[in-house]
Design a protein around this motif. Structure first.
Motif, PDB file in Angstrom:
ATOM      1  N   VAL B   4      36.431  33.836  21.722  1.00  0.00           N
ATOM      2  CA  VAL B   4      36.637  33.568  23.143  1.00  0.00           C
ATOM      3  C   VAL B   4      38.108  33.241  23.395  1.00  0.00           C
ATOM      4  CG1 VAL B   4      36.115  31.971  25.033  1.00  0.00           C
ATOM      5  CG2 VAL B   4      34.270  32.759  23.543  1.00  0.00           C
ATOM      6  N   THR B   5      38.638  33.782  24.459  1.00  0.00           N
ATOM      7  CA  THR B   5      40.010  33.480  24.876  1.00  0.00           C
ATOM      8  C   THR B   5      39.965  32.577  26.102  1.00  0.00           C
ATOM      9  OG1 THR B   5      40.734  35.664  24.145  1.00  0.00           O
ATOM     10  CG2 THR B   5      42.185  34.496  25.678  1.00  0.00           C
ATOM     11  N   VAL B   6      40.761  31.512  26.103  1.00  0.00           N
ATOM     12  CA  VAL B   6      40.878  30.653  27.291  1.00  0.00           C
ATOM     13  C   VAL B   6      42.201  30.997  27.962  1.00  0.00           C
ATOM     14  CG1 VAL B   6      41.124  28.283  28.124  1.00  0.00           C
ATOM     15  CG2 VAL B   6      39.431  28.816  26.356  1.00  0.00           C
ATOM     16  N   ARG B   7      42.129  31.325  29.240  1.00  0.00           N
ATOM     17  CA  ARG B   7      43.328  31.781  29.971  1.00  0.00           C
ATOM     18  C   ARG B   7      43.232  31.381  31.441  1.00  0.00           C
ATOM     19  NH1 ARG B   7      41.285  35.511  33.234  1.00  0.00           N
ATOM     20  NH2 ARG B   7      39.592  36.884  32.529  1.00  0.00           N
ATOM     21  N   ALA B   8      44.349  31.491  32.123  1.00  0.00           N
ATOM     22  CA  ALA B   8      44.328  31.237  33.565  1.00  0.00           C
ATOM     23  C   ALA B   8      43.511  32.330  34.259  1.00  0.00           C
ATOM     24  CB  ALA B   8      45.756  31.227  34.105  1.00  0.00           C
ATOM     25  N   ALA B   9      42.703  31.938  35.218  1.00  0.00           N
ATOM     26  CA  ALA B   9      41.879  32.909  35.944  1.00  0.00           C
ATOM     27  C   ALA B   9      42.718  33.626  36.998  1.00  0.00           C
ATOM     28  CB  ALA B   9      40.702  32.209  36.602  1.00  0.00           C
ATOM     29  N   GLY B  10      42.287  34.820  37.343  1.00  0.00           N
ATOM     30  CA  GLY B  10      42.937  35.586  38.405  1.00  0.00           C
ATOM     31  C   GLY B  10      41.904  36.019  39.437  1.00  0.00           C
ATOM     32  N   SER B  11      42.396  36.705  40.453  1.00  0.00           N
ATOM     33  CA  SER B  11      41.484  37.082  41.541  1.00  0.00           C
ATOM     34  C   SER B  11      40.384  38.047  41.070  1.00  0.00           C
ATOM     35  CB  SER B  11      42.264  37.689  42.706  1.00  0.00           C
ATOM     36  OG  SER B  11      43.040  38.758  42.236  1.00  0.00           O
ATOM     37  N   HIS B  12      40.684  38.842  40.012  1.00  0.00           N
ATOM     38  CA  HIS B  12      39.664  39.769  39.500  1.00  0.00           C
ATOM     39  C   HIS B  12      38.485  39.032  38.863  1.00  0.00           C
ATOM     40  CE1 HIS B  12      42.327  38.789  36.174  1.00  0.00           C
ATOM     41  NE2 HIS B  12      41.341  39.109  35.361  1.00  0.00           N
ATOM     42  N   ASP B  13      38.682  37.739  38.563  1.00  0.00           N
ATOM     43  CA  ASP B  13      37.614  36.941  37.940  1.00  0.00           C
ATOM     44  C   ASP B  13      36.656  36.328  38.968  1.00  0.00           C
ATOM     45  OD1 ASP B  13      38.584  37.203  35.268  1.00  0.00           O
ATOM     46  OD2 ASP B  13      40.145  35.719  35.735  1.00  0.00           O
ATOM     47  N   LEU B  14      36.996  36.433  40.242  1.00  0.00           N
ATOM     48  CA  LEU B  14      36.245  35.652  41.244  1.00  0.00           C
ATOM     49  C   LEU B  14      34.739  35.912  41.229  1.00  0.00           C
ATOM     50  CD1 LEU B  14      38.814  35.639  44.177  1.00  0.00           C
ATOM     51  CD2 LEU B  14      38.014  33.671  42.854  1.00  0.00           C
ATOM     52  N   PRO B  15      34.275  37.175  41.166  1.00  0.00           N
ATOM     53  CA  PRO B  15      32.806  37.361  41.151  1.00  0.00           C
ATOM     54  C   PRO B  15      32.142  36.665  39.959  1.00  0.00           C
ATOM     55  CG  PRO B  15      33.928  39.430  41.640  1.00  0.00           C
ATOM     56  CD  PRO B  15      34.995  38.465  41.210  1.00  0.00           C
ATOM     57  N   ALA B  16      32.767  36.773  38.783  1.00  0.00           N
ATOM     58  CA  ALA B  16      32.176  36.138  37.590  1.00  0.00           C
ATOM     59  C   ALA B  16      32.261  34.615  37.693  1.00  0.00           C
ATOM     60  CB  ALA B  16      32.887  36.628  36.333  1.00  0.00           C
ATOM     61  N   LEU B  17      33.375  34.110  38.217  1.00  0.00           N
ATOM     62  CA  LEU B  17      33.507  32.658  38.397  1.00  0.00           C
ATOM     63  C   LEU B  17      32.452  32.137  39.368  1.00  0.00           C
ATOM     64  CD1 LEU B  17      37.399  32.302  38.686  1.00  0.00           C
ATOM     65  CD2 LEU B  17      35.964  31.425  36.820  1.00  0.00           C
ATOM     66  N   ALA B  18      32.248  32.896  40.462  1.00  0.00           N
ATOM     67  CA  ALA B  18      31.256  32.476  41.461  1.00  0.00           C
ATOM     68  C   ALA B  18      29.857  32.456  40.852  1.00  0.00           C
ATOM     69  CB  ALA B  18      31.313  33.402  42.676  1.00  0.00           C
ATOM     70  N   ALA B  19      29.588  33.415  39.961  1.00  0.00           N
ATOM     71  CA  ALA B  19      28.273  33.440  39.311  1.00  0.00           C
ATOM     72  C   ALA B  19      28.102  32.221  38.412  1.00  0.00           C
ATOM     73  CB  ALA B  19      28.123  34.734  38.509  1.00  0.00           C
ATOM     74  N   LEU B  20      29.168  31.859  37.678  1.00  0.00           N
ATOM     75  CA  LEU B  20      29.093  30.671  36.816  1.00  0.00           C
ATOM     76  C   LEU B  20      28.938  29.414  37.658  1.00  0.00           C
ATOM     77  CD1 LEU B  20      31.855  31.511  34.168  1.00  0.00           C
ATOM     78  CD2 LEU B  20      29.415  31.202  33.706  1.00  0.00           C
ATOM     79  N   TRP B  21      29.706  29.347  38.739  1.00  0.00           N
ATOM     80  CA  TRP B  21      29.599  28.193  39.647  1.00  0.00           C
ATOM     81  C   TRP B  21      28.171  28.073  40.180  1.00  0.00           C
ATOM     82  CZ3 TRP B  21      28.347  28.343  44.931  1.00  0.00           C
ATOM     83  CH2 TRP B  21      28.405  27.118  45.581  1.00  0.00           C
TER      84      TRP B  21
END
Lengths: 164, 159
Positions: B4-21
């Motif tokens: 797993v890589t930990v990195r700063a999120a970008g706008s392309h991550d928003l759908p996946a972030l919203a799903a995790l949220w």
């Protein structure tokens, strides 16, 4: 008597705010301290907000002396995400130690609740120091529920006293 | 967890972030009705998160699985100014952290925290607060194990 605060009450409220900060400091070193001119800054900000429709400042007056106050605001706590509608936030409340136990705190809260209701709000929130057991008991008796806890940590681990 | 890589999120991550949220909120909702969501909450949260990505006082870090580039965790850090007249002038705040259910016990939470800690340090922040759900003792235990102590209860009351 519980009444709306006026500009002439600001110096007394600022003094109460200083006592509120000192009270919290006595609970533990992790509680915020005041900046040197904190009370003056707080007073100026309060004076500017007394006419704001989204802010309510009420004072408890006994024998012509302001011995307690509460500050409440209407806030937008991301209502578009949660089912809840806009809520209120009780930012500060304090009653002089020698006037506690007379129901002044409860009266201040109830008066603020009336104003929140008048503004169409359905709930309100506030913060209580987790180490302030008497305040937690007061709020639970008032019908409050704790739903989040803010925990505190240091970026660098704290060194033991005397360590370099 | 080297996969797993930990990195700063970008706008392309928003759908996946919203799903995790949303997964986190679904969990919270089981314990507390206070977290009941609006029907379009996920979209609303993604819109809000897009604004946060453009905010200098906010950093969202994401944990990405190397094998398939899927996000398996995230954390959101903020630089918060003290209320008027109080010190310290600024503190860090971790408002959200979530690890996908199948990725627990992998040290990811600690890596997300370390990533935010580095950013907080760069911002000159010395202490931080964490928002944890009162009715999720496991979440509180995680933070306690990392040295956090209870500081402030966030309370509410119906009118």
């Amino acid at each position: 008597m519980i009444r709306l605060a006026t500009v002439s009450d600001v110096p007394a409220i600022s003094r109460l705010w200083e006592k509120l900060v000192a009270y919290h400091q006595a609970l533990g070193q992790d509680m915020p301290a005041a900046v040197p001119d904190g009370a003056a800054r707080y007073g100026r900000s309060l004076a500017d907000r007394l006419d704001d429709n989204h802010t309510r400042v009420l004072v408890a007056e006994v024998d012509g002396q302001v011995v307690g106050y509460v500050l409440g605001v209407v806030v937008d706590l991301m209502p578009e995400i949660f089912e809840h509608h806009a809520g209120g936030f009780l930012a500060d409340i304090f009653v002089e130690e020698s006037y506690r136990g007379r129901g002044l705190g409860r009266a201040l809260v109830r008066a603020l609740e009336d104003w929140f209701r008048h503004n169409g709000l359905r709930y309100f929130e506030w913060h209580v120091a987790s180490s302030n057991k008497s305040a937690l008991a007061f709020w639970e008796a008032m019908g409050g529920h704790s739903f989040m806890v803010r925990m505190r940590a240091y970026i660098e681990p704290k060194k033991p006293d005397g360590a370099r | 967890m080297d996969n797993v890589t930990v990195r700063a999120a970008g706008s392309h991550d928003l759908p996946a972030l919203a799903a995790l949220w949303h997964e986190r909120m679904t969990l919270l909702l089981q314990f507390d009705r206070r977290f009941a969501l609006a029907p379009d909450a996920r979209e609303q949260w993604a819109e809000a998160a897009a604004r946060w990505l453009a905010t200098p006082e906010c950093l969202i870090v994401a944990a990405e699985r190397k094998a398939d580039a899927a996000l398996v965790g995230y954390a959101i850090g903020w630089i918060e100014r003290a209320p008027l007249g109080l010190l310290p002038a600024q503190m860090g705040c971790i408002s959200d952290m979530h690890i996908a259910a199948h990725s627990h016990q992998s040290g990811l939470g600690r890596r997300l925290l370390d990533s935010l800690r580095t950013w907080f340090r760069q911002q000159g922040v010395e202490s931080l607060t964490i928002r944890a759900a009162r009715r999720l003792p496991v979440e509180q235990a995680f933070w306690r194990a990392l040295g956090a102590t209870e500081w402030v209860d966030v309370m509410w009351m119906k009118l």
